[in-house]
Design an enzyme around this catalytic site. Sequence first.
Site, short mmCIF file in Angstrom:
data_model
loop_
_atom_site.label_atom_id
_atom_site.label_comp_id
_atom_site.label_asym_id
_atom_site.label_seq_id
_atom_site.Cartn_x
_atom_site.Cartn_y
_atom_site.Cartn_z
N GLU A 117 0.80 -1.22 0.00
CA GLU A 117 0.00 0.00 0.00
C GLU A 117 0.84 1.28 0.00
O GLU A 117 0.83 2.04 0.98
CB GLU A 117 -0.96 0.02 1.19
CG GLU A 117 -1.92 -1.15 1.21
CD GLU A 117 -2.94 -1.08 2.35
OE1 GLU A 117 -2.87 -0.14 3.16
OE2 GLU A 117 -3.80 -1.98 2.43
N GLU A 152 -5.48 -8.65 0.66
CA GLU A 152 -6.19 -8.33 1.92
C GLU A 152 -7.64 -8.07 1.61
O GLU A 152 -7.97 -7.35 0.66
CB GLU A 152 -5.64 -7.05 2.57
CG GLU A 152 -4.32 -7.19 3.24
CD GLU A 152 -3.85 -5.87 3.88
OE1 GLU A 152 -4.69 -5.03 4.25
OE2 GLU A 152 -2.63 -5.73 3.99
#
Length: 441
Positions: A166, A352
């Site tokens: 991320e 995720e």
Amino acid sequence: MKSQFPQDFIWGTATASYQIEGAAEVDGRGESIWDHFSRMPGRVVNGHTGDVACDHYNRYAEDVKIMAELGVDAYRFSIAWPRIFPEGKGKPNAKGLDFYQRLLDELEKHNIRAAATLYHWDLPQALQDNYGGWVNRDVALYFRDYAAYVLERLGKRLFQVITINEPWVAAMLGYAFGVHAPGIRDYKAALHASHHLLYGHGLAVQVYRELGLSGQIGITLNLTPFYPRCDDPRDADAARIVDGTTNRWFLDPVLKGRYPEDIVEWYKSRDMMVDLPADDLKVIGEKSDFLGINYYSRGIVGHSDDDPRGYKQFSPDSPVTDMGWEVYPTGLYDLLTRLTRDYGSIPLYITENGAAYPDVVEDGRVHDKERTEYLQKHFEQAARAIADGVPLKGYYVWSLLDNFEWAFGYTKRFGIVYVDYDTQKRIIKDSGLWYRDFLKG
Ligand code: IFM
């Protein structure tokens, strides 16, 4: 429903080092920016830190056993850079690497494949203090050296390597909005950081190729589909901008080797653009084997004359999780199909997906019906995308364990396994039992 997924589909769970390991000062680990940040008054709810977390550093064998009971194919964890290079560079710490060798031994014992993230936000504090962290291009070079050291020693045991987790969050929350470590508020610094994180990714891909490793390497992006608030063209434009700054700013350089032109222009028009060496884009665009996607929710965007950015995000009326994030499974389908449409047939992994709810233990059980429903509905949308031709290859539920949820400390529980932080006892929640039964088919 499992039969709707290909036979060789990878099902797993995910965690990250700072969120679960604890043992912050054990076996020569250096300080990370999160150790430092969480000690700054008012930065993390209740002053929580990752000092002990889930004590996974000592309890990893028990945690792997739980995964074996669940029946997962793979485990996504992250390697703590400050355990390997306590000062970020220079002299490595053999004991730090030993921990991951032990973890891998345990996973192999149970036939669980290992997917390792090289950077999940725990930058060595020394690199922040001495170089300004990711704002400095040299830090990407130190990241390459760290990646090379780890991959030379562990690479053959990892079926999948995720370079950076991320980069939008690491750059923007850390350097623009100051709510994550290192707590800086400077948008231009954040744009530099975003570029250097991507550059670090590209350098790590090069190292992987040079070492001739035969697994897969890629990056994980947090991707959010943004929808216009209504059919006013100004709302559509607002959604394009937010999609551009959040999603395409990262997708385009990695998968197309360039920054999105409309967003470069938008930044320039606001005097926010910074100089980013064009040559780096060749490295950033090195061919990856897959793209990792972290999906949690969607965003609704509309134009705004009051907001200096010219747009605003709006909250929906639908149910939200304990993070205040809307439960919107269709967004996962929209996102996956859009990625295949716009970026071609690169294999995709959901690295995720999951939800926080305020769980309670009742008679030794955790009846987290909402989390089970959340997962079930997202699995359905993933299956729908596969049926429509999306090359989705795997799915990691976030998270194996309740853990340190960054600025929220331990107040948000994402695990499919409950952690009692006083006793470190683990209880498989109903969602975990549901996942186990789902995996049994
Ligand atoms: O806990 C985080 C994780 O570290 C990165 N992705 C989002 C999760 C939930 O906020």
